[in-house]
Design a protein around this motif. Structure first.
Motif, short mmCIF file in Angstrom:
data_model
loop_
_atom_site.label_atom_id
_atom_site.label_comp_id
_atom_site.label_asym_id
_atom_site.label_seq_id
_atom_site.Cartn_x
_atom_site.Cartn_y
_atom_site.Cartn_z
N PRO A 1 0.84 -1.21 0.00
CA PRO A 1 0.00 0.00 0.00
C PRO A 1 0.87 1.25 0.00
O PRO A 1 2.07 1.20 0.29
CB PRO A 1 -0.80 -0.13 1.30
N PRO A 2 0.29 2.41 -0.29
CA PRO A 2 1.06 3.65 -0.36
C PRO A 2 1.85 3.91 0.91
O PRO A 2 1.39 3.64 2.03
CB PRO A 2 -0.01 4.73 -0.57
N ALA A 3 3.06 4.44 0.73
CA ALA A 3 3.92 4.79 1.86
C ALA A 3 4.82 5.93 1.43
O ALA A 3 5.16 6.07 0.25
CB ALA A 3 4.76 3.59 2.30
N THR A 4 5.23 6.75 2.37
CA THR A 4 6.14 7.86 2.08
C THR A 4 7.58 7.35 2.07
O THR A 4 7.98 6.58 2.94
CB THR A 4 5.98 8.96 3.13
N SER B 193 5.31 11.27 -1.30
CA SER B 193 4.38 11.11 -0.18
C SER B 193 3.42 9.97 -0.44
O SER B 193 3.11 9.63 -1.59
CB SER B 193 3.60 12.41 0.05
N ALA B 194 2.93 9.38 0.64
CA ALA B 194 1.95 8.30 0.51
C ALA B 194 0.70 8.77 -0.23
O ALA B 194 0.07 8.01 -0.97
CB ALA B 194 1.59 7.78 1.89
N GLU B 195 0.36 10.05 -0.06
CA GLU B 195 -0.84 10.59 -0.70
C GLU B 195 -0.69 10.73 -2.22
O GLU B 195 -1.68 10.86 -2.93
CB GLU B 195 -1.17 11.96 -0.11
N ALA B 196 0.54 10.68 -2.71
CA ALA B 196 0.79 10.90 -4.13
C ALA B 196 0.63 9.64 -4.97
O ALA B 196 0.62 9.71 -6.20
CB ALA B 196 2.20 11.47 -4.34
#
Length: 391
Positions: A280-283, A293-296
């Motif tokens: 999953p997304p992670a920075t 960034s995880a949000e990107a």
């Protein structure tokens, strides 16, 4: 030693996406190497500088990485509704071996530009300004690729403001579409399952997705391998024991996918399948120093190429990622939140990449019409390569 002059062979050194390779028009190759066989392989190995036990390819055009140890042969297509035929060879660095089993998605972006610049596309198809869609037949995998090449004053436009993570300087964007990118006989999942358990003797069982889209690829859950999905090249490539383990896992996947008959055969099929792990997304911090960034991103992925962690992402593997993300139940889809997607932004060691793919299931069979991504290409040098006659 008897004096032997070097041959001069017309060639172009090009960047395509995050890869580099030596490009040839088939008609410019020495006659004995215009057809597949040992003579062609010997020529390309010598051009690139392989096999090199030092691992540097100092006496050739290769750059001592899988991304820069490549050769491309382009010819006017004999197929209807296509402009050129494109053949790709992945040249091993430390072995006398050219792998013709798959495509290079990154260099696919440079094929259209090369074809236009070298007179392989009909002049009437090239506008004064705008774009020309070069219709490419990819011979390794028998698939069509469409490259929208920008044109300025009747010539390929190479420079622009399109930025591609993994490439230092901006350039003009080339949209590359891989049509019906499912490899082989049309089965996107060789086991007919979106996810499987892969048993590896001495190591246990792992949840994987094995997919034939873009290039045969096996996706693992990063956590099951003890990874985070944010690993750097040094973390992986400086660990010989880990590299050996990952190659063993790749070989088992190749056997399960029906690409080889015995585990030993994996050594002669280094280009395919690819092995990747997903989280999953992670920075994390990219190799350039930029913070991702995880949000990107929708997911983070790392992939191996020719036994080493790739510095960015192979274009063909990006197709596999996009296809897997679009299908419920795959390892990639689950890691990205189990959301049905037609576009996915994933994090890789150099930054991020967005790939689009639309999946449809008809009578229980999944199909991908096309996968699309933005790439760029540029001529780095053109003229002649010099090479001893080695065939």
């Amino acid at each position: 030693m008897t004096y032997q002059p070097q041959q001069r062979v017309a060639a172009t050194y090009m960047r395509g996406g995050t890869s580099k390779g030596v490009f040839f028009k088939r008609a410019d190759l020495p006659l004995a190497t215009q057809q597949p066989g040992a003579e062609r392989d010997a020529l390309l190995l010598r051009v690139i500088g392989s096999p090199d036990p030092y691992g540097k390819q100092t006496d050739g055009m290769g750059g001592a990485t899988s991304s820069t140890s490549k050769a491309v042969i382009v010819d006017v297509s004999t197929r209807p509704d296509h402009d050129v035929d494109y053949l790709f060879g992945q040249v091993a660095i430390d072995k006398a071996f050219v792998d013709w089993s798959g495509n290079c998605g990154n260099l696919s972006a440079a094929v259209g530009a090369f074809a236009i610049a070298n007179g392989l596309v009909a002049p009437e198809r090239i506008p004064e300004y705008g774009t020309v869609e070069v219709r490419i037949w990819q011979q390794n995998i028998s698939k069509t690729i469409l490259a929208k090449v920008p044109i300025h004053q009747g010539e390929v436009k190479e420079l622009g403001d399109f930025e591609l993570d993994g490439v230092t300087f901006p350039a003009a964007e080339i949209e590359v579409a891989f049509l019906d990118p499912v490899d082989g006989g049309g089965e996107i999942f060789p086991t007919a399952n979106a996810a499987d358990q892969l048993e590896i003797e001495g190591h246990g069982s792992y949840e994987v997705t094995m997919i034939n889209a873009g290039i045969p690829t096996v996706f693992f859950n990063a956590t099951e391998l003890g990874f985070t999905g944010t690993e750097s090249q040094d973390e992986i490539n400086n660990n010989p024991a880990l590299l050996s383990k990952l190659e063993l896992f790749r070989a088992h996947a190749a056997l399960r996918m029906g690409l080889i008959n015995t585990l030993d055969e994996a050594e002669t099929r280094q280009h395919t399948p690819k092995i990747a792990w997903v989280a999953p997304p992670a920075t994390y911090t990219a190799s350039s120093g930029k913070v991702v960034s995880a949000e990107a991103t929708d997911v983070v992925i790392r992939a191996m190429s020719m036994g080493r962690l790739h510095h960015a992402m192979m274009g063909t593997a990006a197709v596999a990622i996009g296809a897997a993300a679009a299908i419920d139940g795959t390892v990639v889809n689950t890691a990205s939140g189990s959301v049905t997607r037609e576009s996915l932004c994933f994090g890789h060691p150099s930054g991020t990449l967005t790939v689009g793919a639309r999946a449809e299931c008809t009578n229980g069979v999944w199909q991908i019409e096309r996968a699309v991504m933005g790439r760029s290409a540029r001529v780095l040098m053109e003229g002649f390569v010099r090479v001893p006659k080695v065939y």
